[in-house]
Design an enzyme around this catalytic site. Structure first.
Site, PDB file in Angstrom:
ATOM      1  N   GLU A 247       0.808  -1.380   0.022  1.00  0.00           N
ATOM      2  CA  GLU A 247      -0.049   0.042  -0.132  1.00  0.00           C
ATOM      3  C   GLU A 247       0.611   0.957   0.130  1.00  0.00           C
ATOM      4  O   GLU A 247       1.777   1.472   0.809  1.00  0.00           O
ATOM      5  CB  GLU A 247      -1.035  -0.041   1.484  1.00  0.00           C
ATOM      6  CG  GLU A 247      -1.488  -1.245   1.417  1.00  0.00           C
ATOM      7  CD  GLU A 247      -2.306  -1.833   2.947  1.00  0.00           C
ATOM      8  OE1 GLU A 247      -3.016  -0.469   3.337  1.00  0.00           O
ATOM      9  OE2 GLU A 247      -3.091  -2.675   2.973  1.00  0.00           O
TER      10      GLU A 247
ATOM     11  N   GLU B 148     -10.532   5.525   2.911  1.00  0.00           N
ATOM     12  CA  GLU B 148     -10.084   5.118   3.983  1.00  0.00           C
ATOM     13  C   GLU B 148     -10.246   5.829   4.760  1.00  0.00           C
ATOM     14  O   GLU B 148      -9.231   6.535   5.845  1.00  0.00           O
ATOM     15  CB  GLU B 148      -9.256   3.626   4.292  1.00  0.00           C
ATOM     16  CG  GLU B 148      -9.770   2.598   5.247  1.00  0.00           C
ATOM     17  CD  GLU B 148      -8.722   1.527   5.934  1.00  0.00           C
ATOM     18  OE1 GLU B 148      -7.743   1.321   4.843  1.00  0.00           O
ATOM     19  OE2 GLU B 148      -8.235   0.847   6.442  1.00  0.00           O
TER      20      GLU B 148
END
Ligand SMILES: *[C@@H]1O[C@H](CO)[C@@H](O)[C@H](O)[C@H]1NC(C)=O
Ligand SMILES: *[C@@H]1O[C@H](CO)[C@@H](O)[C@H](O)[C@H]1NC(C)=O
Length: 433
Positions: A237, A348
């Site tokens: 990520e 997120e």
């Protein structure tokens, strides 16, 4: 770590010390975030034993610097010799030879950095305003402090993300399901079952407000393989995040993450554990990004490319104009040692429901996707790298947002931006309580 030391102490003189507590003052007092004062100042009682364990951990991850640079934003940047960086403490990387240059995806030319002026990395990282640079052969690493660790739930949790509780497949079948650990998303993703060797996107940068110290708001790319409901999910990520807990402030920061066991024992953010190998001497991972976009005014974005070097197998990351930042060695992974099976792009947040209500932590710009350019945050030019090491535009993406009254996403396509989407939202509002 520190277990043996603890045992001996228990039966010796310093036992007495356990009855005394050190009172620590977390320094960065109050930060102004979009009109809300976030108070990170906390008096905490910390036992000397705990403090010793933390110090020992910090000695492990903060490597002796060749030179130290004080950033105007309060960060301390240590220039650490490349061979002394935390990554190489990993048991699987004992004799690791640092890879200098990967094979770039087809059609991409590595930035040779001969050009002067405001290159992407100079422009974006606040600590460069100090004027001092890290010497050749060193890498800039943001120094972790006792305060950083004390904000985490525990030393074990420091630098780690909470596991994903709800498998993606189930979330799609029942999008209104409340996620177990309070993580909420507004993401675009490729269908699984294909072989993926990387991804690229240009993402809008904002400074979303975060309500609670232990919540965060991030925007990133995920390259995934393994199963969501098992313990073997591999994830790579990178993107930007606002995390008061991790950094002690509310600035958006460049970050990386990895795990090879569904966010359990392996992996961490940035260089907070052994894993990610940094190669660039001017990009500090975890450092603040500035300037950021403002509402109905100038927009700023960053480009991140992640791909698997077809020869050696390491997963490389480049920033901006194809400037190599570093790589995740193939040895760290199980499934991703071969290839990825899915890519996700988007936002997120963590919703802790601190006041018994949905958090007012923003995602993206804090505005819903429907508000469009200059108001809602975007990801543009979504691309994936295929088995041939070629970048190609993604045409069929799916989107997901657990609760569209809180945060939502809208994807589209045009010639200039290829596949793109707007995403985000304000969190708490009359329709999101
Ligand atoms: C922040 O919290 C601390 C401890 O709870 C308190 O003493 C301090 O006055 C607060 N500061 C602000 C600016 O609210
Ligand atoms: C740059 O860093 C050095 C060393 O930490 C520090 O002494 C100096 O004050 C810093 N300069 C600026 C302009 O922040």
């Amino acid at each position: 770590m520190g277990v043996v030391g603890r045992k001996t102490r228990r039966f010796s003189f310093p036992l007495l010390l356990l009855n005394f507590f050190v009172v620590l003052l977390l320094q960065r007092a109050a930060v102004l975030v979009s009109g809300t004062r976030l108070n990170y100042t906390k008096y905490r009682q910390v036992s000397i034993l705990r403090l010793e364990r933390i110090q020992k951990h910090l000695e492990n991850i903060n490597k002796p610097p060749v030179l130290t640079i004080q950033s105007p934003d309060g960060d301390i940047i240590d220039c650490v010799h490349k061979r002394k960086q935390p990554a190489l403490d990993h048991p699987l990387l004992k004799n690791h030879k640092i890879q200098k240059a990967p094979i770039m995806p087809k059609g991409i030319t590595r930035n040779n950095e001969k050009g002067r002026g405001r290159d992407a990395w100079e422009y974006w990282q606040t600590w460069h305003r100090n004027g001092t640079r890290c010497p050749k052969g060193t890498v800039p690493i943001r120094r972790s402090t006792v305060h950083d660790v004390l904000r985490a739930k525990s030393l074990y949790h420091f630098g780690k993300k909470q596991p994903r509780m709800i498998p993606l497949s189930r979330r799609i079948d029942a999008p209104d399901v409340v996620t177990g650990n309070g993580h909420e998303h507004a993401i675009a993703y490729t269908g699984s079952s294909s072989e993926v060797y990387g991804a690229r996107a240009t993402m809008n940068v904002w400074d979303p407000s975060v309500q609670e110290v232990n919540e965060f708001s991030l925007s990133q790319i995920w390259v995934l393989s393994g199963s969501f409901d098992g313990s073997d999910l591999n994830s790579i990520e990178a993107g930007w995040q606002v995390s008061p807990e991790l950094y002690g402030d509310s600035r958006p920061r460049l970050f990386t993450y990895w795990t090879s066991d569904s966010y359990q024992a392996t992996g961490c953010y940035n260089l907070l554990c052994a894993g990610f190998v940094q190669t660039h001497n001017r990009i500090a991972i975890g450092a603040a990004i500035s300037p950021v976009s403002s509402y109905a005014a100038t927009q700023y974005d960053i480009t991140i490319l992640i791909w698997k070097d077809p020869k050696v197998g390491n997963w490389w990351m480049s920033f901006g104009d194809n400037t190599l930042v570093g790589y995740w060695p193939a040895e760290l992974f199980t499934h991703l040692a071969q290839h990825g099976t899915m890519v996700e792009w988007g936002g997120e947040v963590v919703n802790t429901r601190a006041n018994g209500q949905h958090t007012s932590t923003h995602m993206g710009s804090g505005h819903f996707a429907g508000d469009g350019f200059g108001k809602a945050s975007y990801f543009r030019n979504l691309e994936i790298v295929d088995s041939d090491n070629s970048l190609s535009p993604v045409h069929n993406i799916l989107t997901l947002a657990e609760n569209t009254n809180c945060y939502d996403i809208r994807s589209s396509y045009n010639n200039q931006w290829g596949t793109y989407f707007y995403y985000g939202g304000p969190g708490n509002n009359p329709e999101c309580l």
